[in-house]
Design an enzyme around this catalytic site. Structure first.
Site, PDB file in Angstrom:
ATOM      1  N   THR A   1      43.511  44.720  31.557  1.00 39.67           N
ATOM      2  CA  THR A   1      44.212  43.569  30.867  1.00 39.67           C
ATOM      3  C   THR A   1      43.544  43.436  29.313  1.00 39.67           C
ATOM      4  O   THR A   1      42.406  43.923  29.210  1.00 39.67           O
ATOM      5  CB  THR A   1      44.015  42.083  31.420  1.00 39.67           C
ATOM      6  OG1 THR A   1      44.316  41.152  30.292  1.00 39.67           O
ATOM      7  CG2 THR A   1      42.531  41.996  31.632  1.00 39.67           C
TER       8      THR A   1
ATOM      9  N   TYR B   1      38.414  35.792  34.429  1.00 41.91           N
ATOM     10  CA  TYR B   1      39.595  36.819  34.808  1.00 41.91           C
ATOM     11  C   TYR B   1      39.424  38.222  33.995  1.00 41.91           C
ATOM     12  O   TYR B   1      39.221  39.334  34.470  1.00 41.91           O
ATOM     13  CB  TYR B   1      40.980  36.131  34.615  1.00 41.91           C
ATOM     14  CG  TYR B   1      42.004  37.321  34.390  1.00 41.91           C
ATOM     15  CD1 TYR B   1      42.414  38.123  35.369  1.00 41.91           C
ATOM     16  CD2 TYR B   1      42.740  37.631  33.269  1.00 41.91           C
ATOM     17  CE1 TYR B   1      43.504  39.066  35.231  1.00 41.91           C
ATOM     18  CE2 TYR B   1      43.796  38.518  32.963  1.00 41.91           C
ATOM     19  CZ  TYR B   1      44.084  39.154  34.031  1.00 41.91           C
ATOM     20  OH  TYR B   1      45.000  40.339  33.918  1.00 41.91           O
TER      21      TYR B   1
END
Length: 337
Positions: free
Chosen positions: A117, A141
């Site tokens: 990501t 995350y």
């Protein structure tokens, strides 16, 4: 040669499985179905319901199906949730991948594609952001994905594995043929929320932060169509099969749209108005994130087909309307039963 796709019944994973099946590849899927749907898989693709971190399961699937490449999607992806439950994200994203890699090493699988990501960058110093930019994630995350990238690099160096890390920017849209799309209840993707508002399933859409130093005060994102992203994975697999060296690549278009511009695009495509409510900034949100795509375009044989925000919005809307019709039909059937 068989490709194991973890999380292959989920949003991005199911698009990947369809892309591989369309290309005539042999595919097998492991998914715990926590956010995925078995019905999203093409007919004939084997599904093993379980955890990608279950080493016994993974080793058995690799042995039974002759797996020589793994594309790893399984994991948790909601930034605000990671702020509330960091340990859950380190377990689901980092520990699970450690177990998956251990099984791959034991079974001699030497090609690995990892779903990472742009959140690993945090708020970047330069935009568009290149792959060599400092990594300063703002959420568990992002940190869990960065930890996994580091682990993958070390494992590959020690065991002769080749990998491609694909750092996703904002994934959106749905299969142009209407076969699969985002169906997770309570999804937090901006375009998913916008199509739910456009179809009357939400009373409003919240915009978190309108005081950022951007042209309209809202955050800016680089959206990539999910089908183009799936094709980027196919190109990465071809790259590794041809002997390509391990590499980390941004996956975006190199063009940014603000949250408010994205909402207006959905209004134009749907020809419907819907309420927008302005809310304070959220912890962990990144102000501006646009990809420098020069490396992926020069490394992979990949040409995006849907690099247009309104096209992405239209495909997302078509999928949502299909879901809405199916749910309405189920309700009517239940009422008449």
């Amino acid at each position: 040669m068989t490709v194991l796709v973890t999380g292959g019944a989920g949003y991005i994973g199911s698009h990947m499985v369809h892309a591989l099946a369309d290309a005539g590849e042999s595919v097998v899927v492991i998914d715990n179905l926590s956010t995925g749907f078995s019905a999203f898989l093409p007919e004939g693709v084997p599904l093993f319901v379980g955890e990608a971190g279950d080493e016994n399961l993974v080793e058995g699937v690799i042995a039974a199906h002759g797996v020589d490449s793994i594309i790893h999607f399984a994991g948790s992806v909601v930034v605000p949730d990671s702020m509330r439950d960091p340990l859950g994200y380190y377990r689901n994203n980092t520990v699970t991948t450690q177990c998956l890699l251990n099984a791959a090493v034991k079974c001699g699988v030497n090609r690995f594609i990892f779903s990472s990501t742009a959140a690993v960058y945090g708020n970047p110093d330069e935009v568009p952001v290149p792959e060599h930019a400092p990594t300063r994630p703002l959420s568990p995350y992002g940190t869990s994905k960065l930890m996994t990238e580091i682990m993958l690099h070390d494992v590959a160096s020690a065991h002769g594995m080749s990998y491609v890390v694909l750092r996703y920017f904002n994934v959106a849209g749905a299969d142009p043929l209407g076969r699969v799309g985002l169906a997770t209840v309570g999804a937090t993707h901006l375009l998913k929320i916008a199509v739910e508002a456009a179809t009357g399933q939400r009373a409003k859409i919240d915009v978190y932060g309108t005081d950022y130093p951007t042209p309209d005060g809202s955050c800016i994102r680089d959206f990539i169509h999910v089908s183009d992203l799936a094709q980027a994975h196919r190109a990465a697999l071809s790259y590794l099969r041809s002997g390509g060296a391990s590499v980390t690549l941004n996956c975006g278009y190199g063009r940014g749209y603000s949250v408010l511009e994205t909402i207006e695009a959905m209004r134009r495509v749907s020809m419907r108005n819907f309420a927008v409510q302005y809310a304070p900034r959220r912890l962990g949100d990144i102000m501006t994130m646009v990809a420098d795509t020069s490396r992926i375009r020069s490394t992979l044989e990949w040409t995006p087909q849907y690099d247009d925000l309104e096209t992405i919005a239209a495909h997302a809307l078509n999928w949502e309307e299909k879901l809405f019709r199916e749910r309405l039909g189920e309700l009517q059937h239940a009422a008449s039963a």
